[in-house]
Structures are given as structure tokens and as C-alpha cells.
Motif scaffolding. Structure first.
Motif, short mmCIF file in Angstrom:
data_model
loop_
_atom_site.label_atom_id
_atom_site.label_comp_id
_atom_site.label_asym_id
_atom_site.label_seq_id
_atom_site.Cartn_x
_atom_site.Cartn_y
_atom_site.Cartn_z
N SER A 44 -38.76 82.42 41.64
CA SER A 44 -37.81 83.25 40.83
C SER A 44 -37.51 84.19 39.79
CB SER A 44 -37.05 83.61 42.27
OG SER A 44 -37.27 83.95 43.11
N GLN A 84 -36.46 88.78 46.11
CA GLN A 84 -36.19 88.50 46.88
C GLN A 84 -35.16 88.88 47.78
OE1 GLN A 84 -35.57 83.91 45.15
NE2 GLN A 84 -35.81 83.59 47.26
N ASP A 160 -41.07 88.69 45.71
CA ASP A 160 -40.77 88.37 45.98
C ASP A 160 -40.59 87.82 47.51
OD1 ASP A 160 -39.79 85.32 45.29
OD2 ASP A 160 -38.47 86.61 43.69
N GLU A 161 -41.17 86.70 48.16
CA GLU A 161 -41.30 86.16 49.90
C GLU A 161 -41.10 88.13 50.48
OE1 GLU A 161 -38.69 83.67 50.71
OE2 GLU A 161 -39.15 82.48 49.17
MG LIG Z 1 -37.08 82.80 45.36
#
Ligand SMILES: [Mg+2]
Ligand SMILES: Nc1ncnc2c1ncn2[C@@H]1O[C@H](COP(=O)(O)OP(=O)(O)OP(=O)(O)O)[C@@H](O)[C@H]1O
Lengths: 312, 254
Positions: A44, A84, A160-161
């Protein structure tokens, strides 16, 4: 042409923590790229720097040839970011969130409404357009962030995820969707802890650990590095002994189950034959982990071992 | 052109925000100021007698209007920008190709709009208590605009430094309110002992209130040109300060 080039990127947070220790990363235009790594590895942080949310300490970042230091706005135009964590205004309506984001990119309202409808429809959220965003479910919030990231038609989409906490069905439909926009030309960078997802979707991969890139490769060549596959065998009868079979590493797990490392060149066939010869009948077998997961654990574990050796 | 669209997007979002929650943003000022007019103007004002040669209620109306402009412009930007930061949707702006001055202009524009909305409502309420009208509409408009911009900027800076909801109420409660009350809304500083009169002259809000009042009734405790110099100077300082903070990413980027 590289969608993203990172050179010797370092980040030391204000508390003195060195999150990135000089990473290099190249993502080709059109690629579907996985950035993997354990919790706290620096994924991240890297994404934050690329998308202008985190200040880098040193190094260079170029997005489609635009240097972040000299052509930040041009670089920003190329990027769509799905962060995220949820970061939209929880009191705003779904449609307003997407339309406003388009406005920030200088898209006129009429056009923004058209695009917002397109993006929200594609992500199955058009029915929710007038809902206040905090009333969406977790999975819907993720999809809203994807819609918001796509409204200005970025050339590079960074997620991000994106599938954390998303149910299986929606995850699969997200995969389809991402594949489709990648085929249509959008470069995609994705982080995930579901390695099956990375293996399924991505053509290139980098693994980051403790602020270092420990692997940067094509998915296919990386998987080829894996010389053994680990399987779990379930036996009809409890084994009273651990069979020894040349070339294979066997290890008992429970009464009825064995773990075995199978070298690719030997294969499964001769293993099953020899087990049967010793009176052990295999009723089922499955992969212990998916292949990428195995590699990942090896790489990350190795580093951990190295680190303990160094500190010892 | 893309910048203009981005600016309008921020501005309209800001306006929409305070309009949507009008019982929290517009109504309270309308009620308190009506009470000021009623109590100080009508009930007590009769006993106070004339101030600077005019009825007491006529004297306080311009100051009360500007007071609501000041607190609302400040309050709008500090609350909105801080919650944008707190909820992290500031990231929507930070990743977008918008120069910092557009972000600043958008939020300041929102603060001015809130000042205008509340100041307008208070002004309309004032019509029921007094019959003064702007003698110099352009002066009134420019003092309003500059004061609202100044306090919007101040609210913006406060929000950048703030780390908690407490931090956004300290300045309004402990700095702004005393300065406004001591800034000659309710009295002429000519009534004060010499020392306090001199101290009052160091209060920048005094200049704004007097310039604003001059625009209505042509009386002022201070020189109007000095007032403009002070407001303009303060705006320049705060603009530069805000832009430096945005450039550094203070409080916004890690
Ligand atoms: Mg992360
Ligand atoms: N603002 C900050 N101040 C200090 N340290 C930070 C800050 N943000 C992140 N870190 C640290 O930097 C390291 C990398 O964090 P980062 O968020 O990049 O990890 P990640 O790879 O995304 O992990 P995850 O998979 O858990 O999301 C972590 O050790 C984290 O504690």
C-alpha cells in the motif's frame, strides 16, 4: 512502453520506519500485474506513492512516461485507484460520489452522468445510485470504489485488495470484469492475499517483503520454478507406518492422511503404484496449497530465515 | 477549462452539503441573531439610548450580520474540510489532477457561499427590527466578500492542523468568539477607556465590522482604507500559508 516504472524507491515514515528500501518495478502497458507480499510488506505504501497519497523519500516514479516529480498532473490523469480501505464520503449518495470524481478530472456534468451510469451498471450498482453510501454492504462499497476509479477511463487501474471481504460469486464476476477491461486495453495492477486470484488473473508478478522486491517475473516462468508439488493423500485405512518411497518426501499428518512432495519429473503415477504395493490405498488426493502460494511461502519464509540468521 | 469544472464540482458539493443540513448550518444563526436583535436592540436598546448618534438597534445590525458571516464562513470550511480529511475522502481530491489552488478556491468558495446564505438570512431578519439600508452597496459587498474569504481561509488552515474534533472547536470558541464580541459589534470603542481603546485597535475584526457598518450607516471608529489594507494583507498571508501547507501535504499526506 511501461505503464509504470519505479526506480530505487524509498520511503521512510516520519516515525523513522523504513517501509520501502529501494525498490525497482516495471509494469508494461496492457499488463495484468500482481503485487504480492505479506501484511506490512509495503504494497500500500508503494501504491500510495504512485497515486500521490504518500510522499516518497527518494527515487523516481514514471506513469506512462510521465515523471511524478515533473509531470504529476499528466501522471495522475492516467491512474485510477481503488484503495484498500473505504474512503468515500459516507453521507453522499452513490451517484454523486462517482459524478463528483469525474468532475475533479474535469469531465463535464452531462458526460459525467453518462459515464457514471455506465460504470455503476457494469458493477451492478445502478439500482443503488440514490442510496446513501454508508448503507451499502461491504462488497458493494468495494464495487463502488471500482466504479469511481473507472469514471475517468484511466489507462492504469490500481486495485489494493479489491476482493477482500467479497463473496465468491461477486469475486468471480469481478474477475471477469477486470479481465474484460484488461483485454480492452486497461493496464491493471492488483494486490491481493488470495494467491489463487493472482495466479488466475495476472501475467506478471512482483513479490515484496520487508520493503524489498524479492521476486519480479512472468507468472508462467515463476510457476515453472516450482519443482515439486505438495499433495495431501487420504488413505482408506490408517497407516501404521510411514512408507519410504525413493524420490518422494512423505510425512504423516493424521491417521488417514499423508502429505507428500512430488517432484515434477517423477509425477504421481509411480507414487500411487508404490503406495498400493505397500498396501496403502489412496481414496482421494488434493493440492496442499495452490502453486503460487507454495512459491510465495518459500520466498517469504526464506527471507525470514535469512533475517534471523543475520540477526543471530 | 478542466480546472473550472473541478472548481465548480468542489464548490457545488460544498454548497449542497450545508444546504442539505440547513437545520444545523443556517437555522442556528438565524435564531441567535434574531434574539440579539430582540433583546439588545428592542428590549434593552431602548434603555441604552443612542449609540454614535443613532438608535442602538440600527447600530448593531451590521455588526451582527458580519458576525454571523465570520462564524459561519469559518465553521463551514473547518468542519467540512476536517471531516473530509477524517473520512479520508480528501484522497479523492489528492489523487485527482487538480492544482492545490483550485482545491483551496473550492473550499473558500463554499465558506463564502455559507457566509452569504447565513448573512442573507440574518439581514432579512434584521429588516424586521430596523430600517437601515446599505448606503454603499459596493462597499458592503466587498467587505462581506473579503471577510468571508479571510475566515474561510482561516478555517481551512485550522482544519489542516486539526487532529481531532476538539481541535476544530478550540479556535472558534476561544479565539474567534472573544475577538468578535470585543470587535465593536455591540459598542463603539469611543466608549472605552483609552488603554482598552488602544488594545481594541489591535483586533483585526474591529476593522471589518466598522468598515461593514460604514457601508450601511456611514459611521466608523476606524479609517476605511486601513480596514481594507488589513483585511487584504491578512488574506494574502493566509492564502500563501494555505498553499504552502497543501504543497507540503501537512496533515494530509504521510
Ligand atoms: Mg496494504
Ligand atoms: N503512516 C505510517 N507511519 C508509520 N508507518 C507506517 C505508516 N503507514 C504504514 N506504515 C508501515 O509501513 C509498513 C508497510 O505498510 P503497508 O501499508 O505498505 O503494507 P502492505 O503491504 O500494504 O500490508 P497489508 O497487506 O497489510 O495491507 C508497515 O510496517 C506499516 O506499519
Amino acid at each position: 512502453m511501461n505503464a509504470l516504472s519505479i526506480r530505487n524507491l524509498r520511503k521512510t515514515y516520519r516515525n523513522g520506519f523504513e517501509a520501502l528500501k529501494g525498490i525497482d518495478l516495471d509494469v508494461k502497458a496492457g499488463d495484468f500485474f500482481a503485487l504480492l507480499g505479506p501484511n506490512g510488506a509495503g504494497k500500500s505504501t508503494t501504491i500510495g506513492i504512485v497515486s500521490s497519497l504518500v510522499r516518497k523519500t527518494s527515487g523516481t516514479v514514471e506513469v506512462f512516461g510521465h515523471d511524478l516529480d515533473t509531470e504529476r498532473e499528466a501522471a495522475k490523469r492516467c491512474i485510477g485507484l481503488v484503495p484498500q480501505e473505504v474512503n468515500f464520503n459516507q453521507f453522499e449518495k452513490v451517484l454523486d460520489i462517482v459524478v463528483n470524481q469525474a468532475g475533479y478530472y474535469g469531465i463535464r456534468r452531462k458526460e459525467a452522468l453518462r459515464r457514471a451510469e455506465e460504470c455503476l451498471t457494469q458493477l451492478g450498482l445502478w439500482d443503488k445510485r440514490n442510496s446513501v453510501s454508508r448503507h451499502l454492504s461491504g462488497g458493494m462499497k468495494r464495487r463502488l470504489m471500482i466504479a469511481r476509479a473507472l469514471v475517468h477511463a484511466p489507462r492504469l487501474l490500481i486495485l489494493d485488495e479489491p476482493t477482500a471481504g467479497v463473496d465468491i460469486e461477486i469475486r468471480r464476476s469481478m474477475w471477469e470484469f477486470l479481465r474484460k477491461i484488461n483485454q480492452e486495453g486497461t493496464t491493471i495492477i492488483l494486490t491481493t492475499h488470495y494467491l489463487e486470484e493472482a495466479e488466475n488473473l495476472c501475467r506478471h508478478i512482483a513479490i515484496i517483503n520487508h520493503g524489498h522486491i524479492v521476486e519480479h517475473n512472468a507468472m508462467a516462468s515463476l510457476l515453472r520454478k516450482l519443482h515439486t508439488n505438495r499433495y495431501i493423500l487420504e488413505l482408506r485405512n490408517a497407516a501404521s507406518f510411514v512408507p519410504a518411497i525413493e524420490g518422494y518426501q512423505l510425512q504423516p499428518l493424521e491417521d488417514h492422511t499423508l502429505a507428500v512432495d512430488v517432484p515434477l519429473e517423477l509425477g504421481l503415477h509411480s507414487l500411487l503404484d508404490q503406495l498400493a504395493a505397500q498396501g496403502l490405498e489412496v481414496v482421494s488426493l488434493r493440492n496442499a496449497a495452490n502453486r503460487l502460494e507454495q512459491l510465495f511461502i518459500d520466498l517469504v519464509e526464506n527471507q525470514r530465515v535469512d533475517a534471523t540468521r543475520k540477526t543471530a | 477549462m478542466p480546472y473550472l469544472i473541478a472548481f465548480k464540482t468542489i464548490l457545488f458539493k460544498e454548497i449542497y452539503r450545508f444546504v442539505r443540513i440547513w437545520p444545523q448550518t443556517i437555522l442556528p444563526s438565524a435564531i441567535t441573531t434574531s434574539l440579539y436583535f430582540l433583546i439588545f436592540g428592542t428590549l434593552i436598546g431602548g434603555r441604552v439610548g443612542p449609540m454614535a448618534g443613532m438608535s442602538y438597534v440600527d447600530y448593531i445590525v451590521p455588526g451582527v450580520i458580519l458576525m454571523s458571516v465570520i462564524t459561519n464562513a469559518y465553521g463551514n470550511v473547518v468542519a467540512s474540510f476536517y471531516s473530509t480529511k477524517f473520512q479520508r475522502n480528501i484522497e479523492e481530491l489528492l489523487i485527482s489532477p487538480i492544482p492545490n489552488w483550485i482545491i483551496l478556491a473550492g473550499y473558500v468558495g463554499g465558506g463564502i457561499a455559507r457566509g452569504f446564505a447565513v448573512g442573507g438570512v440574518v439581514g432579512i431578519v434584521g429588516i424586521f427590527f430596523t430600517d437601515i439600508r446599505p448606503a454603499h452597496p459596493c462597499l458592503v459587498a466587498s467587505v462581506f466578500l473579503m471577510t468571508a474569504a479571510l475566515f474561510s481561509l482561516a478555517g481551512f488552515i485550522n482544519a489542516i492542523y486539526a487532529n481531532s474534533f476538539d481541535d476544530i472547536s478550540i479556535v472558534p470558541n476561544f479565539v474567534l468568539t472573544p475577538l468578535v464580541y470585543l470587535g465593536g459589534v455591540f459598542y463603539s470603542i469611543e466608549l472605552l477607556p483609552d488603554l482598552w481603546r488602544k488594545i481594541s485597535l489591535a483586533n483585526p475584526i474591529l476593522y471589518m465590522i466598522n468598515a461593514f457598518r460604514y457601508g450601511f450607516v456611514e459611521i466608523s471608529d476606524v479609517d476605511i482604507r486601513t480596514a481594507f489594507l488589513i483585511i487584504g494583507g491578512a488574506i494574502s498571508v493566509l492564502v500563501i500559508w494555505s498553499l504552502v501547507l497543501l504543497r507540503r501535504g501537512t496533515g494530509l499526506k504521510t
